[in-house]
Design a protein around this motif. Structure first.
Motif, mmCIF file in Angstrom:
data_model
loop_
_atom_site.group_PDB
_atom_site.id
_atom_site.type_symbol
_atom_site.label_atom_id
_atom_site.label_comp_id
_atom_site.label_asym_id
_atom_site.label_seq_id
_atom_site.Cartn_x
_atom_site.Cartn_y
_atom_site.Cartn_z
ATOM 1 N N VAL A 57 -6.105 6.687 -9.305
ATOM 2 C CA VAL A 57 -6.319 5.255 -9.126
ATOM 3 C C VAL A 57 -5.275 4.673 -8.175
ATOM 4 C CG1 VAL A 57 -6.336 3.018 -10.300
ATOM 5 C CG2 VAL A 57 -7.448 4.980 -11.358
ATOM 6 N N LEU A 58 -4.016 5.055 -8.341
ATOM 7 C CA LEU A 58 -2.962 4.530 -7.477
ATOM 8 C C LEU A 58 -3.108 5.026 -6.045
ATOM 9 C CD1 LEU A 58 0.196 4.661 -9.775
ATOM 10 C CD2 LEU A 58 -1.172 2.671 -9.135
ATOM 11 N N LEU A 73 -12.859 3.196 -15.791
ATOM 12 C CA LEU A 73 -11.680 3.029 -14.948
ATOM 13 C C LEU A 73 -10.400 3.243 -15.740
ATOM 14 C CD1 LEU A 73 -10.569 2.287 -12.167
ATOM 15 C CD2 LEU A 73 -10.536 -0.091 -12.929
ATOM 16 N N VAL A 77 -5.915 5.916 -4.475
ATOM 17 C CA VAL A 77 -7.063 5.228 -3.875
ATOM 18 C C VAL A 77 -6.714 3.777 -3.563
ATOM 19 C CG1 VAL A 77 -9.407 4.407 -4.333
ATOM 20 C CG2 VAL A 77 -8.787 6.760 -4.864
ATOM 21 N N LEU A 78 -6.054 3.100 -4.492
ATOM 22 C CA LEU A 78 -5.661 1.707 -4.263
ATOM 23 C C LEU A 78 -4.670 1.597 -3.107
ATOM 24 C CD1 LEU A 78 -5.860 -1.232 -5.189
ATOM 25 C CD2 LEU A 78 -3.983 -0.765 -6.758
ATOM 26 N N GLY A 79 -3.711 2.505 -3.041
ATOM 27 C CA GLY A 79 -2.747 2.497 -1.948
ATOM 28 C C GLY A 79 -3.408 2.712 -0.596
ATOM 29 N N LEU A 93 -6.533 2.064 0.183
ATOM 30 C CA LEU A 93 -7.311 0.867 0.499
ATOM 31 C C LEU A 93 -6.428 -0.257 1.030
ATOM 32 C CD1 LEU A 93 -9.901 0.699 -2.428
ATOM 33 C CD2 LEU A 93 -10.335 1.180 -0.026
ATOM 34 N N LEU A 94 -5.270 -0.460 0.415
ATOM 35 C CA LEU A 94 -4.365 -1.502 0.891
ATOM 36 C C LEU A 94 -3.856 -1.196 2.297
ATOM 37 C CD1 LEU A 94 -2.284 -2.274 -2.325
ATOM 38 C CD2 LEU A 94 -3.922 -3.773 -1.193
ATOM 39 N N VAL A 114 2.418 1.573 -3.509
ATOM 40 C CA VAL A 114 1.432 2.008 -4.506
ATOM 41 C C VAL A 114 1.076 3.471 -4.285
ATOM 42 C CG1 VAL A 114 -0.942 1.648 -5.304
ATOM 43 C CG2 VAL A 114 0.534 -0.305 -4.902
ATOM 44 N N GLY A 158 0.812 -1.211 0.000
ATOM 45 C CA GLY A 158 0.000 0.000 0.000
ATOM 46 C C GLY A 158 0.844 1.258 0.000
#
Length: 96
Positions: free
Chosen positions: A80-81, A72, A83-85, A87-88, A13, A10
């Motif tokens: 995107v990165l 997407l 948000v993904l980071g 979340l992780l 990312v 996370g």
């Protein structure tokens, strides 16, 4: 161990999202207008065959996969990165 790995990836990312944000900011300043790198362009640059397989290799009816994934792929890579980071990192946090 799994939580550590989730937090570790996370953070990496999230750092990648920050780098993408800085690069897009520099490009935007140089061009005097807002520019961003779409996720689809970055994915195609990294692995064109992987993107083609992801877009064409599904069993969903009526092209619904393409209608779900297209927005997407047009989203900014930095967003995107990030948000993904996040979340992780949240998935890997220690419970109270």
């Amino acid at each position: 161990m799994i939580r550590f790995l989730l937090r570790f990836f996370g953070v990496w990312v999230l750092a990648g999202g920050f780098v993408a944000l800085v690069l897009d900011g520099v490009r935007s300043i140089a061009a005097s207008r807002l520019l961003y790198t779409p996720l689809g362009d970055a994915w195609a640059a990294a692995s064109a065959t992987g993107l083609g397989q992801a877009l064409g290799g599904t069993d969903l009816p009526g092209g619904s996969w393409r209608s779900l994934i297209t927005p997407l792929l047009e989203a900014p890579l930095a967003a995107v990165l990030v948000v993904l980071g996040i979340l992780l990192i949240l998935l890997g946090r220690k419970r109270a």
